[in-house]
Design an enzyme around this catalytic site. Structure first.
Site, PDB file in Angstrom:
ATOM      1  N   HIS A   1      -1.667   4.606  -9.786  1.00  0.00           N
ATOM      2  CA  HIS A   1      -2.382   5.290  -8.710  1.00  0.00           C
ATOM      3  C   HIS A   1      -1.799   6.684  -8.627  1.00  0.00           C
ATOM      4  O   HIS A   1      -0.681   6.867  -8.199  1.00  0.00           O
ATOM      5  CB  HIS A   1      -2.148   4.524  -7.406  1.00  0.00           C
ATOM      6  CG  HIS A   1      -2.828   5.130  -6.224  1.00  0.00           C
ATOM      7  ND1 HIS A   1      -4.184   5.330  -6.163  1.00  0.00           N
ATOM      8  CD2 HIS A   1      -2.340   5.563  -5.036  1.00  0.00           C
ATOM      9  CE1 HIS A   1      -4.498   5.862  -4.996  1.00  0.00           C
ATOM     10  NE2 HIS A   1      -3.396   6.022  -4.299  1.00  0.00           N
TER      11      HIS A   1
ATOM     12  N   ILE B   1       0.846  -1.215   0.000  1.00  0.00           N
ATOM     13  CA  ILE B   1       0.000   0.000   0.000  1.00  0.00           C
ATOM     14  C   ILE B   1       0.875   1.257   0.000  1.00  0.00           C
ATOM     15  O   ILE B   1       0.441   2.341  -0.369  1.00  0.00           O
ATOM     16  CB  ILE B   1      -0.956   0.015   1.225  1.00  0.00           C
ATOM     17  CG1 ILE B   1      -1.792  -1.275   1.285  1.00  0.00           C
ATOM     18  CG2 ILE B   1      -1.873   1.224   1.175  1.00  0.00           C
ATOM     19  CD1 ILE B   1      -2.844  -1.289   2.403  1.00  0.00           C
TER      20      ILE B   1
HETATM   21  P1  A3D Z   1       1.619   6.154   9.032  1.00  0.00           P
HETATM   22  O1  A3D Z   1       0.471   6.292   9.944  1.00  0.00           O
HETATM   23  O2  A3D Z   1       2.719   7.150   9.100  1.00  0.00           O
HETATM   24  O3  A3D Z   1       2.234   4.691   9.240  1.00  0.00           O
HETATM   25  C1  A3D Z   1       3.412   4.274   8.643  1.00  0.00           C
HETATM   26  C2  A3D Z   1       4.125   3.393   9.654  1.00  0.00           C
HETATM   27  O4  A3D Z   1       5.275   2.823   9.012  1.00  0.00           O
HETATM   28  C3  A3D Z   1       4.621   4.148  10.899  1.00  0.00           C
HETATM   29  O5  A3D Z   1       4.060   3.567  12.075  1.00  0.00           O
HETATM   30  C4  A3D Z   1       6.144   3.975  10.841  1.00  0.00           C
HETATM   31  O6  A3D Z   1       6.738   3.810  12.122  1.00  0.00           O
HETATM   32  C5  A3D Z   1       6.250   2.698  10.032  1.00  0.00           C
HETATM   33  N1  A3D Z   1       7.571   2.483   9.425  1.00  0.00           N
HETATM   34  C6  A3D Z   1       8.419   3.395   8.899  1.00  0.00           C
HETATM   35  N2  A3D Z   1       9.540   2.772   8.460  1.00  0.00           N
HETATM   36  C7  A3D Z   1       9.366   1.452   8.696  1.00  0.00           C
HETATM   37  C8  A3D Z   1      10.149   0.298   8.458  1.00  0.00           C
HETATM   38  N3  A3D Z   1      11.355   0.380   7.882  1.00  0.00           N
HETATM   39  N4  A3D Z   1       9.662  -0.911   8.838  1.00  0.00           N
HETATM   40  C9  A3D Z   1       8.452  -1.010   9.433  1.00  0.00           C
HETATM   41  N5  A3D Z   1       7.657   0.046   9.674  1.00  0.00           N
HETATM   42  C10 A3D Z   1       8.107   1.261   9.318  1.00  0.00           C
HETATM   43  O7  A3D Z   1       1.111   6.109   7.500  1.00  0.00           O
HETATM   44  P2  A3D Z   1      -0.261   5.510   6.941  1.00  0.00           P
HETATM   45  O8  A3D Z   1      -0.540   4.212   7.603  1.00  0.00           O
HETATM   46  O9  A3D Z   1      -1.288   6.567   6.931  1.00  0.00           O
HETATM   47  O10 A3D Z   1       0.162   5.282   5.406  1.00  0.00           O
HETATM   48  C11 A3D Z   1       1.118   4.304   5.072  1.00  0.00           C
HETATM   49  C12 A3D Z   1       1.503   4.380   3.601  1.00  0.00           C
HETATM   50  O11 A3D Z   1       0.365   4.110   2.790  1.00  0.00           O
HETATM   51  C13 A3D Z   1       2.033   5.737   3.130  1.00  0.00           C
HETATM   52  O12 A3D Z   1       3.132   5.552   2.266  1.00  0.00           O
HETATM   53  C14 A3D Z   1       0.853   6.325   2.372  1.00  0.00           C
HETATM   54  O13 A3D Z   1       1.261   7.258   1.399  1.00  0.00           O
HETATM   55  C15 A3D Z   1       0.292   5.088   1.755  1.00  0.00           C
HETATM   56  N6  A3D Z   1      -1.099   5.186   1.290  1.00  0.00           N
HETATM   57  C16 A3D Z   1      -1.399   4.573   0.117  1.00  0.00           C
HETATM   58  C17 A3D Z   1      -2.697   4.609  -0.370  1.00  0.00           C
HETATM   59  C18 A3D Z   1      -3.030   3.930  -1.663  1.00  0.00           C
HETATM   60  O14 A3D Z   1      -4.141   3.975  -2.097  1.00  0.00           O
HETATM   61  C19 A3D Z   1      -1.989   3.218  -2.391  1.00  0.00           C
HETATM   62  C20 A3D Z   1      -3.696   5.276   0.344  1.00  0.00           C
HETATM   63  C21 A3D Z   1      -3.359   5.892   1.543  1.00  0.00           C
HETATM   64  C22 A3D Z   1      -2.033   5.847   2.010  1.00  0.00           C
END
Ligand code: A3D
Length: 320
Positions: free
Chosen positions: A176, A119
């Site tokens: 995307h 994701i």
């Molecule tokens: P967030 O709440 O910041 O969570 C990301 C987590 O990843 C944090 O808890 C970090 O500690 C952890 N992290 C960072 N580096 C590492 C690592 N090396 N190993 C393990 N964990 C790590 O973000 P989120 O949950 O809101 O979003 C996560 C990702 O999804 C981001 O890249 C967003 O851009 C992406 N995203 C994609 C979509 C799609 O439709 C594709 C939609 C929404 C978000």
């Protein structure tokens, strides 16, 4: 028979929501992994404590050790950083590429038989990199984007037509991002294609064009509203739909970022296409006929993804 094991790599906003949904739906036992010690353990315990009220049978474990994902049947990867207002998904490339390297190697060494759903953004490039770093078969590594993009499209359409979202189907192709290709010809209300609904006076071409644009900008709209992160409820739900199709061999026809070799004029490339997801992973890429305009939009979307993949290779020389 033991319950399936679902490893969630990244315990942030989406990771926590994934864990909650997986438990509520009793898809399997959940391992929540993150490098931020305390976060995965805290979220896993919090969700486990909702079990008595919800009545689900699933164990939840939070961890900072890859050894705990050993033998996972499904890995859903959200590790990395999300967008902040004013950032594009592509701005995340360098930092999230390093994260994909660590995660890919962790999956390779501990859960090589898993079905992997990425994701992390920028999605199409990160799923490609994750596949390269993990070395898993292409049909076992895919990216979630199309289910979310079409869910957004379906939601907007159902509001416009004042009909149930259940009766609206939508079709979104390509990368995307701003170049995604919502296909109105293949999107319907109870089987009636959108162009016919325009002719029937249900909406105007102008309004439909605005909905298509709102779908393209769907992620940015939420980023703007939240102010400090990106969407997580609908992204998590979309990935769970894909994981469930794999675990239950449902063979759902779902759009996702899949490895396309031979269809759509592509030879060996990850991009958003309709697929069949079953026990074999991405069992099929569904080929549809595109008209000239659609093919032009799809090609420019593919070009945008190709640019990101090239940038990944420049940043990390170990990538082929
Ligand atoms: P967030 O709440 O910041 O969570 C990301 C987590 O990843 C944090 O808890 C970090 O500690 C952890 N992290 C960072 N580096 C590492 C690592 N090396 N190993 C393990 N964990 C790590 O973000 P989120 O949950 O809101 O979003 C996560 C990702 O999804 C981001 O890249 C967003 O851009 C992406 N995203 C994609 C979509 C799609 O439709 C594709 C939609 C929404 C978000």
């Amino acid at each position: 028979m033991a319950r399936p094991k679902i490893a969630l790599i990244g315990a942030g906003q989406i990771g926590g929501t994934l864990a909650h949904l997986a438990a509520l739906k009793e898809l399997g036992d959940v391992v929540l992994f993150d490098i931020a010690d305390g976060t995965p353990q805290g979220k896993a315990l919090d969700i486990a404590e909702s079990g008595p009220s919800e009545g689900f049978d699933a164990t939840l474990k939070g961890t900072t050790s890859y050894a705990d994902i050993a033998g996972a049947d499904v890995c859903i990867v959200t590790a990395g950083v999300p967008r902040k207002p004013g950032m594009s998904r592509d701005d995340l490339l360098g930092i999230n590429l390093k994260v994909m390297k660590a995660v890919g190697e962790g999956i390779r060494d501990n859960a090589p038989n898993a079905f992997v759903i990425c994701i992390t953004n920028p999605l199409d490039a990160m799923v490609w990199a994750l596949r390269e770093f993990s070395g898993l078969p292409h049909e076992k590594v895919c990216g979630m984007a199309g289910v979310l993009d079409s869910a957004r499209f379906r939601h907007f359409l159902s509001t416009e037509f004042d009909v149930s979202m259940k009766d609206v189907t939508a079709f979104v192709l390509g990368g995307h991002g701003d170049t995604m290709v919502p296909l109105t010809r293949y999107s319907t209300v109870a089987g009636i294609p959108l162009p016919d609904l325009v002719e029937m006076g249900w909406t105007t071409q102008e309004k439909l064009d605005a909905i298509v644009q709102r779908t393209r900008d769907g992620g940015a709209e939420i980023v703007g509203l939240l102010g400090n992160g990106s969407a997580y409820y609908a992204p998590a739900t979309s990935a769970i739909e894909m994981a469930e199709s794999y675990l239950k061999d449902q063979k759902r026809v779902l759009p996702c970022a899949a490895y396309v070799d031979g269809a759509y004029g592509l030879d060996g490339f990850y991009v958003g296409v309709p697929t069949v997801i079953g026990a074999g992973g991405i069992e099929r890429v569904v080929k549809i006929k595109l008209n000239k305009d659609e093919q032009t939009m799809f090609d420019s979307s593919v070009d945008a993804v190709k640019g990101l993949v090239t940038a990944c290779k420049e940043i990390d020389s170990t990538l082929a």
